[in-house]
Design an enzyme around this catalytic site. Structure first.
Site, PDB file in Angstrom:
ATOM      1  N   THR A   1       0.868  -1.191   0.000  1.00 18.23           N
ATOM      2  CA  THR A   1       0.000   0.000   0.000  1.00 18.23           C
ATOM      3  C   THR A   1       0.896   1.230   0.000  1.00 18.23           C
ATOM      4  OG1 THR A   1      -0.065   0.310   2.395  1.00 18.23           O
ATOM      5  CG2 THR A   1      -1.642  -1.272   1.467  1.00 18.23           C
ATOM      6  N   ASP A   2       0.289   2.412  -0.166  1.00 15.79           N
ATOM      7  CA  ASP A   2       1.094   3.646  -0.164  1.00 15.79           C
ATOM      8  C   ASP A   2       1.824   3.819   1.167  1.00 15.79           C
ATOM      9  OD1 ASP A   2       0.366   4.181  -2.691  1.00 15.79           O
ATOM     10  OD2 ASP A   2      -1.193   5.646  -2.187  1.00 15.79           O
ATOM     11  N   CYS A   3       1.139   3.439   2.253  1.00 16.49           N
ATOM     12  CA  CYS A   3       1.784   3.622   3.570  1.00 16.49           C
ATOM     13  C   CYS A   3       2.617   2.418   3.991  1.00 16.49           C
ATOM     14  CB  CYS A   3       0.738   3.967   4.620  1.00 16.49           C
ATOM     15  SG  CYS A   3      -0.737   2.947   4.549  1.00 16.49           S
ATOM     16  N   TYR A   4       2.345   1.233   3.392  1.00 16.29           N
ATOM     17  CA  TYR A   4       3.147   0.020   3.672  1.00 16.29           C
ATOM     18  C   TYR A   4       3.562  -0.593   2.331  1.00 16.29           C
ATOM     19  CZ  TYR A   4       1.259   0.252   8.441  1.00 16.29           C
ATOM     20  OH  TYR A   4       0.927   0.646   9.698  1.00 16.29           O
TER      21      TYR A   4
END
Lengths: 136, 386
Positions: B129-132
């Site tokens: 994901t964008d954050c992970y």
């Protein structure tokens, strides 16, 4: 000396009292540990024989001459006792009484002399502490 | 005058080292000569214990964040699947989860090895994901390398449990052990007069917040356990005649002792976990003394036929008879065997007694009592599904 054997009796061998002959003629003490008879396969006997080496050899020759299959039992049960938690689950399936637990200490005891190597403890121990050893 | 004690009074005595702390077995022996009133005068605390296979167990773990981060969605520890549906790097190791290629190894063994301080291989995958942004990782963890790891067992310490036997013609491999055909053996899994909830059957002193011995560490009762049932028939001593109440318990895995937690596997059933639990019962009054004085012949349980899918009842037995090695079922003498370790339960009761006597462990009154009048539902199969 004491040794364990499996005797396989062919279907037509029921007419001779071989255990009587082993005792009478060869001076062997016979401890029958397990016996099974089926109409299709004949009989199977797990025994412990106790006698001199010479009598043992002669007695086994006698059996072989009568067509009885003789297999030495070289298996024994190995038990990692140090890791045992003494739950007692193995005693549920040990009918020769080799594995026992109870008062006063509720510590599992293993008497290898009584073991007939039925291998049920391999299945009933939840920690898998039993194994089979092959060889003399 | 009848004895009345408060938790505060007992804790004060424990601090000074003057409290009288006995195991439940010691108190049961006293009961042969003393009345409950006399026991209540002499004894301040009774220690109870059990060490048995408790499938409904597991541990929450927080692995720490790698850099760059990974939202862990599929996770294995030594190849055993663990539940990753809780945030990015939290997981739940279920005791009965099994290795897909080696069903004799599973969550219970991973938990035991973590307690032993062993290294465990962690593999995890996520979609990214964008954050992970990371999509997978493989590394090695120990209990000391992770942030938190605590045992959180939804259903432990059953108040009584069934006797299992098998009337069918085939061997039955069950969570109650190997049951031989035609009523050849019977198994049971309770430490009898030493068992925690049989010594306080109405749970006057056991509730949310009760501090306990959990696998060698100090843990807590955090909730009534799942399948919590207070509606089972009771005998004339007020003890349920089959499996009834349960406990949800929690404790720091990092502080646990490998002697009191063991992975297990039951043939053709699967993996489980032996959990060691000790609970101190404060003798607040004569009623609790009478409860703790209970003896094995006064505790009965129900015999069930695990060879029949409808699991019919075949009678009852008391723990004195079960521990004697044989009971009668349908007029036959049947060999009995335990599944929980009385030897280890005694060790736990003595360990807890020693903690209390040394002032290392204090008693906590429940912050909330358990519910009453509860029953257990089955599962209805709806919508024509077979």
């Amino acid at each position: 000396m004491k040794k364990r054997f499996v005797f396989n009796f062919p279907l037509n061998s029921a007419d001779e009292p071989v255990t009587y002959v082993l005792i009478k003629e060869y001076d062997l003490k016979i401890n029958i540990l397990k016996a099974a008879i089926s109409p299709e396969k004949g009989g199977e006997l797990l025994v412990e024989l106790d006698g001199t080496a010479e009598n043992l050899a002669r007695g086994l020759d006698y059996l072989k001459n009568r067509g009885v299959g003789v297999d030495a039992v070289d298996k024994k049960i190995l038990f990692r006792k140090d890791e045992c938690i003494h739950c007692g689950a193995c005693t549920a399936t040990c009918f020769p009484g080799a594995l026992t637990i109870g008062t006063p200490g509720w510590e599992l005891a293993f008497d290898a002399e009584k073991c007939v190597v039925c291998e049920m403890c391999l299945k009933s121990c939840p920690l898998k502490l039993f194994a089979i050893s092959f060889g003399h | 005058m009848p004895v009345k004690r408060s938790y505060e009074e007992i804790n004060e005595k424990l601090k000074k080292g003057t409290a009288v702390v006995l195991t439940a077995e010691e108190v049961s022996k006293m009961a042969a000569e003393l009345t409950p009133a006399e026991i209540a005068k002499k004894v301040d605390v009774v220690t109870t214990a059990t060490f048995g296979p408790m499938c409904s167990s597991g541990a929450f773990i927080n692995f720490g964040h790698p850099s760059p981060g990974l939202r862990m969605e599929e996770i294995t520890l030594n190849g055993v699947p663990v539940y990753g549906g809780v945030a990015a790097v939290d997981a739940y190791i279920g005791a009965t989860s099994e290795h897909p290629q080696n069903p004799n190894y599973g969550g219970g063994h991973i938990i035991e090895e973590l307690v032993q301080g062993k290294e465990i291989v962690l593999k995890a995958r996520g979609k990214g994901t964008d954050c992970y942004p990371r999509k997978e990782l493989e590394t090695v963890i120990t209990k000391n390398s992770v942030n938190e790891i605590f045992l959180f067992n939804p259903r432990n310490a059953y108040q009584n449990y069934a006797v299992a036997t098998n009337s069918s013609k085939a061997v039955k491999y069950t969570y109650m052990g190997v049951l031989l055909p035609e009523l050849t053996n019977a198994t049971y899994s309770t430490s009898g007069e030493l068992s925690p909830l049989l010594n306080d059957p109405d749970m006057r002193t056991v509730g949310v917040g009760t501090k306990i011995f959990l696998c060698g560490a100090q843990g807590f009762v955090v909730w009534p356990g799942t399948q919590f049932n207070t509606s089972k028939l009771k005998n004339d001593k007020g003890i349920p005649k089959s499996n009834a109440a349960t406990l949800a318990v929690l404790g720091d895995l990092k502080a646990m002792d490998p002697r009191f937690i063991k992975g297990a596997v039951y043939e053709k059933y699967g993996v489980s976990l032996f959990v060691g639990i000790g609970i101190p019962i404060p003798i607040l009054d004569e009623d609790l003394a009478a409860r703790c004085a209970i003896r094995n012949h006064e505790i009965e349980t129900t015999i069930f036929d695990y060879g029949d899918p409808s699991r019919p009842m075949l009678g009852s037995a008391n723990y004195r008879d079960l521990q004697s090695g044989e009971i009668a079922i349908r007029g036959r003498t049947v060999k009995t065997a335990p599944l929980s370790s009385l030897k280890k339960a005694r060790e736990i009761a003595l360990e807890l007694q020693s903690w209390l006597r040394k002032g290392e462990f204090s008693l906590t009154a429940p912050v909330a009592s358990f519910p009453t009048g509860t029953t257990v539902k089955g599962l209805e199969i709806k919508g024509g599904a077979k």
